[in-house]
Structure formats: C-alpha cells, structure tokens
Design a protein around this motif. Structure first.
Motif, PDB file in Angstrom:
ATOM      1  N   ARG A   1      28.994  30.450  49.731  1.00 46.84           N
ATOM      2  CA  ARG A   1      30.028  29.452  49.405  1.00 46.84           C
ATOM      3  C   ARG A   1      30.539  28.856  50.696  1.00 46.84           C
ATOM      4  O   ARG A   1      30.600  29.538  51.734  1.00 46.84           O
ATOM      5  CB  ARG A   1      31.168  30.118  48.650  1.00 46.84           C
ATOM      6  N   ILE A   2      30.938  27.586  50.637  1.00 43.80           N
ATOM      7  CA  ILE A   2      31.491  26.913  51.809  1.00 43.80           C
ATOM      8  C   ILE A   2      32.641  26.027  51.366  1.00 43.80           C
ATOM      9  O   ILE A   2      32.585  25.429  50.295  1.00 43.80           O
ATOM     10  CB  ILE A   2      30.392  26.104  52.534  1.00 43.80           C
ATOM     11  N   ASP A   3      33.695  25.953  52.154  1.00 44.10           N
ATOM     12  CA  ASP A   3      34.838  25.149  51.724  1.00 44.10           C
ATOM     13  C   ASP A   3      34.574  23.671  51.994  1.00 44.10           C
ATOM     14  O   ASP A   3      33.546  23.293  52.548  1.00 44.10           O
ATOM     15  CB  ASP A   3      36.133  25.657  52.337  1.00 44.10           C
TER      16      ASP A   3
ATOM     17  N   GLY B   1      34.037  24.858  56.640  1.00 41.52           N
ATOM     18  CA  GLY B   1      34.484  26.106  57.236  1.00 41.52           C
ATOM     19  C   GLY B   1      34.457  27.257  56.252  1.00 41.52           C
ATOM     20  O   GLY B   1      34.133  27.100  55.079  1.00 41.52           O
ATOM     21  N   ARG B   2      34.849  28.418  56.738  1.00 43.19           N
ATOM     22  CA  ARG B   2      34.992  29.643  55.949  1.00 43.19           C
ATOM     23  C   ARG B   2      33.801  29.921  55.041  1.00 43.19           C
ATOM     24  O   ARG B   2      33.960  30.148  53.835  1.00 43.19           O
ATOM     25  CB  ARG B   2      36.272  29.597  55.116  1.00 43.19           C
ATOM     26  N   PRO B   3      32.580  29.931  55.573  1.00 39.44           N
ATOM     27  CA  PRO B   3      31.450  30.312  54.714  1.00 39.44           C
ATOM     28  C   PRO B   3      31.543  31.777  54.322  1.00 39.44           C
ATOM     29  O   PRO B   3      32.045  32.604  55.089  1.00 39.44           O
ATOM     30  CB  PRO B   3      30.237  30.055  55.602  1.00 39.44           C
ATOM     31  N   SER B   4      31.091  32.073  53.124  1.00 38.11           N
ATOM     32  CA  SER B   4      31.037  33.459  52.673  1.00 38.11           C
ATOM     33  C   SER B   4      29.676  33.705  52.038  1.00 38.11           C
ATOM     34  O   SER B   4      29.056  32.777  51.503  1.00 38.11           O
ATOM     35  CB  SER B   4      32.162  33.769  51.687  1.00 38.11           C
TER      36      SER B   4
ATOM     37  N   ALA C   1      26.882  36.686  50.004  1.00 39.61           N
ATOM     38  CA  ALA C   1      26.604  37.968  49.365  1.00 39.61           C
ATOM     39  C   ALA C   1      26.067  38.922  50.425  1.00 39.61           C
ATOM     40  O   ALA C   1      25.403  38.501  51.377  1.00 39.61           O
ATOM     41  CB  ALA C   1      25.577  37.795  48.253  1.00 39.61           C
ATOM     42  N   ASP C   2      26.362  40.183  50.267  1.00 37.34           N
ATOM     43  CA  ASP C   2      25.901  41.182  51.250  1.00 37.34           C
ATOM     44  C   ASP C   2      24.379  41.162  51.402  1.00 37.34           C
ATOM     45  O   ASP C   2      23.854  41.397  52.483  1.00 37.34           O
ATOM     46  CB  ASP C   2      26.355  42.574  50.836  1.00 37.34           C
ATOM     47  N   SER C   3      23.692  40.863  50.318  1.00 36.37           N
ATOM     48  CA  SER C   3      22.232  40.915  50.327  1.00 36.37           C
ATOM     49  C   SER C   3      21.597  39.836  51.198  1.00 36.37           C
ATOM     50  O   SER C   3      20.427  39.952  51.570  1.00 36.37           O
ATOM     51  CB  SER C   3      21.700  40.812  48.900  1.00 36.37           C
ATOM     52  N   VAL C   4      22.350  38.782  51.519  1.00 40.93           N
ATOM     53  CA  VAL C   4      21.778  37.682  52.316  1.00 40.93           C
ATOM     54  C   VAL C   4      22.486  37.492  53.644  1.00 40.93           C
ATOM     55  O   VAL C   4      22.056  36.674  54.469  1.00 40.93           O
ATOM     56  CB  VAL C   4      21.801  36.347  51.528  1.00 40.93           C
ATOM     57  N   LYS C   5      23.546  38.233  53.864  1.00 37.56           N
ATOM     58  CA  LYS C   5      24.332  38.072  55.086  1.00 37.56           C
ATOM     59  C   LYS C   5      23.449  38.327  56.316  1.00 37.56           C
ATOM     60  O   LYS C   5      22.702  39.299  56.370  1.00 37.56           O
ATOM     61  CB  LYS C   5      25.511  39.048  55.052  1.00 37.56           C
ATOM     62  N   GLY C   6      23.550  37.410  57.282  1.00 30.65           N
ATOM     63  CA  GLY C   6      22.746  37.532  58.493  1.00 30.65           C
ATOM     64  C   GLY C   6      21.390  36.871  58.395  1.00 30.65           C
ATOM     65  O   GLY C   6      20.703  36.705  59.414  1.00 30.65           O
ATOM     66  N   ARG C   7      20.974  36.503  57.178  1.00 32.71           N
ATOM     67  CA  ARG C   7      19.669  35.851  56.992  1.00 32.71           C
ATOM     68  C   ARG C   7      19.812  34.420  56.481  1.00 32.71           C
ATOM     69  O   ARG C   7      18.989  33.564  56.808  1.00 32.71           O
ATOM     70  CB  ARG C   7      18.814  36.648  56.001  1.00 32.71           C
ATOM     71  N   PHE C   8      20.827  34.163  55.663  1.00 36.39           N
ATOM     72  CA  PHE C   8      21.050  32.833  55.072  1.00 36.39           C
ATOM     73  C   PHE C   8      22.253  32.181  55.737  1.00 36.39           C
ATOM     74  O   PHE C   8      23.216  32.852  56.109  1.00 36.39           O
ATOM     75  CB  PHE C   8      21.317  32.946  53.577  1.00 36.39           C
ATOM     76  N   THR C   9      22.189  30.850  55.827  1.00 36.54           N
ATOM     77  CA  THR C   9      23.312  30.077  56.364  1.00 36.54           C
ATOM     78  C   THR C   9      23.567  28.874  55.469  1.00 36.54           C
ATOM     79  O   THR C   9      22.658  28.082  55.211  1.00 36.54           O
ATOM     80  CB  THR C   9      23.017  29.582  57.789  1.00 36.54           C
ATOM     81  N   ILE C  10      24.810  28.750  55.012  1.00 40.19           N
ATOM     82  CA  ILE C  10      25.208  27.606  54.210  1.00 40.19           C
ATOM     83  C   ILE C  10      25.895  26.587  55.114  1.00 40.19           C
ATOM     84  O   ILE C  10      26.647  26.961  56.028  1.00 40.19           O
ATOM     85  CB  ILE C  10      26.127  28.031  53.045  1.00 40.19           C
ATOM     86  N   SER C  11      25.627  25.320  54.873  1.00 38.98           N
ATOM     87  CA  SER C  11      26.270  24.246  55.639  1.00 38.98           C
ATOM     88  C   SER C  11      26.366  23.018  54.749  1.00 38.98           C
ATOM     89  O   SER C  11      25.779  22.975  53.667  1.00 38.98           O
ATOM     90  CB  SER C  11      25.486  23.938  56.915  1.00 38.98           C
TER      91      SER C  11
ATOM     92  N   THR D   1      25.718  16.230  50.866  1.00 42.19           N
ATOM     93  CA  THR D   1      24.646  17.222  50.749  1.00 42.19           C
ATOM     94  C   THR D   1      25.108  18.569  51.285  1.00 42.19           C
ATOM     95  O   THR D   1      25.786  18.639  52.314  1.00 42.19           O
ATOM     96  CB  THR D   1      23.394  16.761  51.504  1.00 42.19           C
ATOM     97  N   VAL D   2      24.723  19.615  50.584  1.00 40.46           N
ATOM     98  CA  VAL D   2      24.946  20.976  51.050  1.00 40.46           C
ATOM     99  C   VAL D   2      23.578  21.628  51.224  1.00 40.46           C
ATOM    100  O   VAL D   2      22.636  21.329  50.483  1.00 40.46           O
ATOM    101  CB  VAL D   2      25.844  21.770  50.068  1.00 40.46           C
ATOM    102  N   TYR D   3      23.480  22.507  52.219  1.00 44.71           N
ATOM    103  CA  TYR D   3      22.208  23.116  52.568  1.00 44.71           C
ATOM    104  C   TYR D   3      22.297  24.642  52.492  1.00 44.71           C
ATOM    105  O   TYR D   3      23.380  25.220  52.634  1.00 44.71           O
ATOM    106  CB  TYR D   3      21.808  22.729  53.995  1.00 44.71           C
ATOM    107  N   LEU D   4      21.158  25.257  52.316  1.00 45.92           N
ATOM    108  CA  LEU D   4      21.051  26.703  52.424  1.00 45.92           C
ATOM    109  C   LEU D   4      19.807  27.007  53.252  1.00 45.92           C
ATOM    110  O   LEU D   4      18.688  26.842  52.769  1.00 45.92           O
ATOM    111  CB  LEU D   4      20.960  27.374  51.053  1.00 45.92           C
TER     112      LEU D   4
END
Length: 118
Positions: A50-52, A56-59, A61-71, A78-81
């Motif tokens: 999720r992204i505001d 800012g303040r992206p959050s 899931a634990d399963s993807v943290k460190g591997r996925f980036t939302i912007s 447009t939003v990206y993953l």
C-alpha cells in the motif's frame, strides 16, 4: 467513474523480476492511497502493498518485504509494483485497488497473472 487497468504480468523464473503497472482514470487517483493485492489458486485474496496519496509511507506484507517495492507517479495516474527475487509462491493474479482514508478499497482492476517457475 474510476477505472484501473493492470499490466506487466507474465512468466518468469525464480529469482527473476517483474514490474507491474496500474493505470487509473479519474481525478481522484492523486488524492487517495493505492494498494496491490494478490490471489493464488484456491486461496483467498491477500494484501501485498500500500502507498499513500503522496507516495510516502509504503507498507508491505511480511512475505514480500525487502523484495517488492510500491511506487506511484501521480502525473501519469499510475502505480507500480517492482517485484524482485521472485519465488514460486508469488504466483498469483495481482490486483491494484483504489483506497480511502479509512483503509478500505473502493475500486479494483481486472488483475494480471504472474507465474514464477522453479
């Protein structure tokens, strides 16, 4: 009327990368949070990121943290993953969704398939 259209899914080997995009129509996009979700076969849909409204303040899931980036790029609606170090368990249909200040999601895209082979 808000419409969300995902793209960028496909087949990739484990360890590879993909970048998903979600193009939004409507003037509300730039003032609201956005989220990515996924649903694997025979499983319930789950939160991914999720992204505001400002990016800012992206959050995550634990399963993807460190591997996925939302912007997001509000100028392009447009939003990206960005998904790196993909694993077979990341295989799912990925959906973007328009959020609200209260935390719920009001509009959903049609989804894009991501398949990670081992």
């Amino acid at each position: 009327q808000v419409q969300l259209v995902e793209s960028g899914g496909g087949l990739v080997q484990a360890g590879g990368s993909l970048r998903l995009s979600c193009a939004a129509s409507g003037r509300m996009f730039s003032s609201l949070p956005m989220g990515w979700f996924r649903q694997a076969p025979e499983k319930e849909r789950e939160f991914v990121a999720r992204i505001d409204w400002s990016g800012g303040r992206p959050s995550y899931a634990d399963s993807v943290k460190g591997r996925f980036t939302i912007s997001r790029d509000n100028a392009k609606n447009t939003v990206y993953l960005q998904m790196n170090s993909l694993k077979p368990e990341d295989t799912a249909v990925y959906y973007c969704a328009l959020g609200s200040a209260g935390g719920s999601y009001s509009h959903w895209g049609q989804g894009t398939q991501v398949t990670v082979s081992s």
